[in-house]
Scaffold this motif. Structure first.
Motif, short mmCIF file in Angstrom:
data_model
loop_
_atom_site.label_atom_id
_atom_site.label_comp_id
_atom_site.label_asym_id
_atom_site.label_seq_id
_atom_site.Cartn_x
_atom_site.Cartn_y
_atom_site.Cartn_z
N ILE B 92 0.83 -1.21 0.00
CA ILE B 92 0.00 0.00 0.00
C ILE B 92 0.87 1.26 0.00
O ILE B 92 0.55 2.24 -0.67
CB ILE B 92 -1.00 -0.05 1.17
N ASN B 93 1.97 1.19 0.71
CA ASN B 93 2.91 2.32 0.63
C ASN B 93 3.34 2.57 -0.81
O ASN B 93 3.37 3.71 -1.27
CB ASN B 93 4.15 2.04 1.49
N THR B 94 3.68 1.50 -1.49
CA THR B 94 4.13 1.66 -2.88
C THR B 94 3.00 2.19 -3.76
O THR B 94 3.20 3.07 -4.59
CB THR B 94 4.65 0.32 -3.44
N LEU B 95 1.81 1.60 -3.55
CA LEU B 95 0.66 2.06 -4.34
C LEU B 95 0.42 3.56 -4.12
O LEU B 95 0.08 4.30 -5.06
CB LEU B 95 -0.61 1.31 -3.94
N SER B 96 0.61 3.98 -2.90
CA SER B 96 0.29 5.37 -2.57
C SER B 96 1.29 6.34 -3.17
O SER B 96 1.04 7.54 -3.20
CB SER B 96 0.22 5.55 -1.05
#
Lengths: 1038, 303
Positions: B92-96
């Motif tokens: 999710i960090n990467t997606l964000s």
């Protein structure tokens, strides 16, 4: 005429149609308990009759199978003094306090297919008052129906599959309101929806649907119905169930799909997936959309800024920045009084869709919280030219700063600034005359030298900033400009006509392929441009010394205007309202030319036969310095003798009929001015008289008309083409460019363009104009001189000769009786020769066949009535002959195509009251009311009329004034015009002259009615009655 | 001499139009690699003939009933290895870090480079081989995948097309969870998640008496001339093919694609016909003189 109303009833899935007419309300019509019938509503049969009639006269799409129905409507109603309640008639001007109150109304239920047909067949533009049978509610839905056609044409709909509450399946076509255009329209229509569309409270809840709900349901139903009608015979590909069943059902009128829920489920799922990107537009819940704002580069920068926002669907200026959105990790966000559902996701899915349509965006989305991105000049240009439309068309918002909005407009374009002036020698220029002019290149409102232009090209950007405005350098324009510098600028010419088109802001004008972005007139050309564009007020012209009378201030301006256009050789149409004095303005203008020593050739005035005498009289009265010759009658001069007669005169007056017949002679003269009076007589450009007047040689043309010429397009073309040949193009061009868009679709843009094109040549003042009304007396009396027809004259003379012989040989009471009898008969002949003995004649058809042709007064009355009715006025006509009233009523009804009221001695009291009430209160009531002088001369209150015609005379001003006062009394808010008819050459004219001359005799006349005539000795009587032959008129004209 | 090109904006819609969504294709490709072609064919037949009675997503599992040869349908469950909470935090960090992922997903599209997000964290979203897809079937067949599982597997492709977030769910996070988590990341320190006061109901719209009988607006100028869509592009071009809907007729992939294309072509013709008919209806239908029908606004030339 009755008015049609109707609205969409969603619960019943039908369009309710009903009709309304004004009726006199006899008794209390609404008690508090029950819902009463609307007294103004048509019953089923009356409504069907009305529809049948309209289907013939206005091509209304009506079928016989409309289903009768009854509805409860909430209508604005008023509590009367009597304590009962009445609905407000839709066309009435509301007065007093109104509340909504339920009424029962009979009408028809139309199914959607019938409603589609009906609504598309309604006229889209506003009709004149007398024709307006379309109520506000119906007009509104007809516009929305037209929008559905636009949606269909642009493919703004989607197929779907729906489950009904009973578990059955239906296919449907849904409207897709995703583009900015359509969401704007949706909000606009919802806002403009008149209350009458929502007058139908729900039977269960008692609540009226909101405009949005009603509008949406209408769009859904009508989109579905029409797409099904229009799918045509596209062959269905060989497919398997369930897709096949679904597609088949979509092209049938009935939406039923014969599939089980289970079978259809995968299809339904697939469809949901398919429409996901536009689902918010379909559900109508897109309160906010993703929007993009473009900002030009800041100082010295090159790059443009492209920012992301959420934008309220109903208010383009309500923007919420991406930054704000990213800052709030919430399901619902309240901003400035509004609430945004799932703000981040709404913004994100919009960005996702946009990146599909505009891949350039993808790069910008590779950060965690993008607020926007930069565009280089080429990208910005591409965005402005094409991408923005694509985004807007697909449900995304685009906001441009004000200094970019003109990028498409003319003012920003590369074009020419033209400075023009008339050539030095002061001849009358005329429309085709060439002007001296210089030009300069201009971009964004700034003039450019060749060097500056070249420097701009080297910047290599399609968008350039000029004084803070961004403008586009169009390829084609740049090319044209280069050619302009290089070559044949000397071949260019600029006529006065070109200047007028450019200066009045008509359709775009180009010069050597480049648009003219600014036009500057200098010298006296500037005065012309300023005057015709209304920047400069008309200069009043002092009345010429020899003018016998007074010019009111607006008339002095009118004369000034004629003189002004004359100096330029531009034809003028003086179209003042009836009664404002077009005649004396024309006379004063001619005398002005005379005073200037500029009346070196005779002027030709062409008018209807019925006013020949009137003109002659008016000229003699107001402009005695003008020598007049009336060219008419069987003894009129021809050939050489005509030329000889005419050359010594200032003014030649003739009729339309003779212009055609004597054209050869008339063409031999180089007229100083040609004036058409009642110029609507040339409205048919192919008529002989219209062709003839165009062939006359002259330096200046004038048209006089009192009809609202701007609203009758073919008439307008014809008159303008006489005045300024070629100015409005060929009839075919005119029809295509103006008549069809304006008349069929009510296109206001085309109307505006046309207005600005013709406005320089038409001066029309209304008697209701503020600065006119103060110049006018509240009551204005005019004597209308009408010529006799040959038949009238013959009968008149016979009567005088027969009777005078008898009178000579009689005395005392017998003589008195004979004189009075003769007087009555002569007056009847002045009305119409066949009025004599009409009472005892069985067959009255003969007189009706010859009404107009048989009487000069009838001809004139028709002309005046047509003008006044066209202006929305109402008129009373008084006569002392009951029989005459009857035939006149029958004749005018046929002639005007409208009901005419007639009240006389035999009219019963109830009918009398009904007529008066109707004339005073029916919003669409008959505009003409005939009254016999005896029965209608006293007691009645008829203040809605503002014209009074005394068709025949009772030589007693007291009696006439009393009749006039039916109109001129408390409650009258308009200026009143009184028209007193007088037949020229007859006793009517002579008595009129006596009264005017204020001799001693006049007092006798005024004092005693008509008995003084019986006291005259036979010689004086004969002199008085004898017909002046010169006042007779051609008969063969009508 | 002039410097810019107007036509660089050629949109490549073919990508959207003519093929299956790439992520669905990738899922189905996995199946095609299966060695036992006969069983594969039988599974597809089951799918085509409607033997798959239901497919439900329950937490991270797919539960399905398939009608086999016995009276009672077999119960099938199918799942992937879940990522740990820690892994998801990283994902999710990467997606964000790139908003384009959310944007595409929310617009119903799987970002083409989604696998990079997982790869950056040492993970894979898509199973690499059929073996990674765990499944169980109540049928007597010992082989896995059996034809029932294959039938379910086959139909799952459509569900993924419909909602790309479903793949994430199989890995352990629902759409709502992902959206929620991403929101918080975006808001970061500025986060202001104070609940919003619920605004008043839709305002009552009373009927106005003053304008009850008033509609004096002339016809909108833009509705005077009714014209076809810009660049002849309609919503059909934006939305692309209707996803395969042969839930119980799951024929070969090629055939499904052919059906979607036939439907698209048919609808295109219908849209064109409707458009033409509407335009002629707007011109007055019965109007025959072509001269009257056109309302061109050519520049006013000197005549």
């Amino acid at each position: 005429m009755a008015i049609l109303h109707g609205s969409w009833r969603d619960r019943e899935s039908c369009f309710f149609l009903w009709g309304e007419t004004w009726r006199r309300l006899e008794t209390s019509v609404s008690s508090d308990e029950d819902i009463a019938d609307n007294p103004f509503a048509l019953n089923g049969r009356e409504l069907q009759d009305l529809l049948d009639r309209l289907s013939k006269t206005h091509q209304l799409a009506v079928t016989e199978t409309f289903q009768p129905a009854s509805q409860i409507l909430l209508l604005p109603s008023q509590t009367r003094k009597e304590g009962d309640r009445v609905p407000q008639h839709s066309a009435a001007t509301p007065d007093g306090e109104l509340t909504l109150h339920p009424w029962r109304v009979e009408g028809f239920h139309l199914d959607p297919a019938q409603a589609v047909e009906l609504l598309h067949s309604l006229p889209l533009g506003q009709l004149t008052e007398s024709e307006s049978f379309v109520g506000a509610d119906l007009q509104f839905w007809s516009h929305v129906a037209r929008w559905t056609l636009d949606l269909l044409a642009r493919g703004k709909f989607l197929p779907g599959l729906a489950v009904r509450p009973d578990g059955s399946l239906e296919s449907l076509w849904q409207p897709l309101l995703d583009s900015a255009t359509d969401t704007d329209r949706f909000h606009r229509f919802a806002k403009q929806m008149p209350g009458s569309c929502r007058a139908y409270p729900d039977a269960e809840t008692g609540v009226s649907p909101s405009p949005q709900t009603l509008l949406r349901r209408f769009l859904e139903t009508f989109t579905d119905t029409q797409v099904r009608q229009h799918t045509g015979n596209v062959p269905l590909p060989p497919l398997n169930s369930p897709v096949k069943d679904w597609l088949e059902s979509l092209s049938r009128p009935s939406p039923r799909v014969n599939l089980g829920l289970k079978q259809a489920e995968p299809l339904a799922t697939a469809l949901n997936t398919w429409i996901a990107p536009v689902s918010s537009a379909l559900s109508g819940e897109n309160q906010f959309r993703t929007a993009f704002q473009l900002h030009p580069p800041v100082e010295n920068g090159k790059d443009w800024r492209f920012d992301f926002y959420l934008q309220a669907a109903d208010d383009p200026e309500f923007l919420v920045s991406a930054d704000t959105i990213w800052n709030h990790a919430v399901d619902r966000l309240a901003v400035r009084g509004r609430e945004i559902d799932r703000p981040q996701e709404t913004l994100l899915s919009g960005l996702g869709l946009a990146s599909r349509l505009y891949p350039t965006l993808e790069a910008a989305l590779q950060t965690p919280r993008p607020k926007g991105c930069d565009l280089d000049p080429i990208q910005a240009y591409e965005f402005l030219k094409s991408t923005r439309w694509r985004l807007q068309e697909n449900g995304l918002g685009v906001v441009l700063p004000p200094n970019l909005e003109n990028v498409e407009g003319l003012s920003g374009r590369l074009g020419l600034v033209v400075r023009a002036e008339p050539p030095k020698k002061r001849a009358k220029l005329g429309l085709k005359g060439l002007l001296d002019f210089q030009w300069q290149l201009s971009l964004g409102g700034k003039t450019l030298s060749k060097a500056e232009f070249d420097r701009l090209l080297t910047l290599g950007s399609p968008l350039v900033e000029i004084d803070g405005e961004w403008v586009e350098l169009r390829m084609a324009d740049v090319k044209a400009a280069n050619e302009f510098f290089d070559e044949r600028q000397d071949d260019l010419s600029l006529s006065l006509e070109d200047a007028l088109r450019i200066g009045t802001g008509g359709d775009t004008q180009t010069l050597g392929k480049l648009p003219v972005v600014r036009f500057e007139a200098s010298g006296h050309l500037q005065a012309l441009m300023d005057t015709i564009t209304g920047k400069r007020r008309l200069e009043p012209l002092d009345a010429p010394q020899k003018f016998k009378g007074e010019l009111r201030p607006y008339q002095a301006r009118g004369v000034g205007w004629l003189a002004f256009l004359e100096r330029w050789g531009l034809g003028a149409c003086l179209a003042d309202d009836m009664g404002l004095g077009k005649t004396i303005q024309t006379i004063a203008f001619l005398q002005h030319l005379q005073e200037r020593d500029d009346l070196d050739a005779p002027t030709l005035l062409i008018c209807p036969t019925s006013v020949l005498g009137n003109w002659e009289r008016e000229v003699k009265k107001f402009g005695p310095s003008l020598s007049v010759f009336v060219h008419h009658g069987d003894k009129r001069p021809k050939g050489q003798s005509f030329l000889k007669t005419v050359k010594q005169k200032h003014l030649v007056i003739t009729s339309y009929a003779l212009v055609h017949r004597d054209l050869k002679d008339l063409q031999k003269i180089d007229w100083r001015v040609v004036v058409l009076d009642e110029a609507q007589n040339v409205k048919n450009p192919d008529a002989k008289q219209s062709k003839a007047v165009r062939q006359l040689e002259t330096q200046f043309r004038v048209a006089l008309t009192g009809t609202p010429v701007e609203n009758r397009l073919s008439e307008l073309w014809s008159i303008l083409d006489f005045l300024n040949p070629g100015y409005l193009g060929t009839p075919t061009f005119f029809k295509r460019r103006f008549a069809i868009p304006i008349e069929r679709y009510g296109d206001t843009d085309s109307l505006q363009t046309l207005r600005s094109l013709v406005q320089p040549f038409i001066l029309r003042r209304l008697k209701t104009d503020k600065d006119i009304i103060q110049d006018l007396p509240e009551k204005q009396e005019t004597t209308v001189f009408c010529s006799l027809t040959a038949q009238q004259a013959r009968r008149y003379q016979e009567l005088v000769e027969e009777s005078m012989a008898k009178i000579e040989s009689s005395e005392g009471l017998q003589r008195r009786g004979l004189v009075l009898g003769l007087l009555t008969q002569l007056k009847q002949v002045c009305n119409h020769p066949e009025l004599l003995g009409l009472k005892n004649r069985k067959n009255k058809a003969t007189i009706l066949d010859r009404m107009t042709g048989g009487s000069g007064k009838v001809q004139r009355l028709e002309e005046l009535l047509e003008e006044s009715i066209a202006e929305g006025d109402r008129a009373l006509i008084f006569t002392q002959f009951a029989e005459w009233g009857k035939v006149l009523k029958a004749h005018l009804e046929k002639r005007l195509g409208r009901e005419v009221l007639y009240l006389y001695g035999a009219t019963r009291k109830v009918q009398r009251e009904a007529m008066v009430d109707r004339f005073q209160h029916d919003p669409q009531g008959p505009p003409v009311f005939i009254l016999s002088l005896k029965a209608g001369g006293t007691g009645l209150n008829l203040t809605r009329a503002n014209h009074v015609f005394h068709f025949d005379r009772w030589w007693n001003p007291a009696v006439e004034n009393q009749a006039t006062d039916r109109v001129f009394r408390i409650g009258q808010t308009q200026n009143v015009q009184v028209h007193k008819f007088v037949s020229t050459g007859t006793l009517e004219e002579k008595i009129h002259d006596i009264i005017e001359s204020k001799q001693a005799l006049a007092e006798q006349v005024v004092g005693s009615g008509e008995s003084w005539l019986t006291e005259l000795d036979t010689d004086r009587l004969r002199n008085l009655l004898l017909l002046d032959r010169s006042a007779i008129v051609e008969e063969d004209e009508v | 001499m002039l410097f810019f090109l107007l036509n660089s904006m050629i949109y490549n819609l073919s990508e959207v139009n003519s093929e299956r969504e790439w992520w669905v294709q990738q899922w189905l490709d996995l199946l095609d690699k299966y060695r036992f072609k006969k069983r594969l064919e039988r599974g597809r037949n089951y799918a085509r003939k409607g033997n798959v009675l239901s497919i439900d997503f329950k937490d991270q599992k797919v539960l399905s009933d398939v009608q086999g040869t016995e009276d009672e349908p077999y119960h099938i469950s199918l799942w992937l290895d879940n990522f740990s909470n820690e892994d998801w935090e990283f994902v999710i960090n990467t997606l964000s870090e790139q908003v384009i992922f959310s944007a595409k997903l929310l617009a119903g599209e799987m970002p083409t480079n989604i696998e990079d997000v997982f790869a950056a964290n040492g993970l894979r979203l898509f199973p690499f081989s059929l073996q990674e897809i765990r499944s169980r079937c109540s049928c007597p067949d010992k082989a896995n995948p059996c034809k029932h599982i294959i039938a379910v597997y086959h139909l799952l492709g459509d569900r993924f097309a419909e909602d790309p977030f479903l793949l994430f769910q199989l890995r352990g996070r629902t759409k709502e969870q992902i959206i929620e988590a991403l929101r918080e990341r975006r808001a970061g320190d500025n986060a202001d998640s104070a609940p919003v006061e619920v605004s008043q109901k839709a305002e009552e719209k009373p009927i106005k008496i003053e304008t009850f009988w008033k509609y004096e607006t002339p016809l909108d100028s833009s509705l005077v001339v009714v014209s076809p869509p810009m660049q002849n592009e309609t919503v059909l071009d934006i939305l692309g093919l209707i996803p395969s809907s042969n839930g119980n007729g799951g024929t070969s992939l090629a055939k499904q694609a052919a059906t979607s294309e036939q439907v698209r072509d048919y609808l295109k013709q219908v849209y064109a016909t409707v458009s033409q008919n509407a335009i002629s209806a707007a011109m007055g239908g019965s109007l025959t003189d072509s001269e009257g029908a056109s309302t061109d606004r050519t520049e006013f030339e000197v005549l």
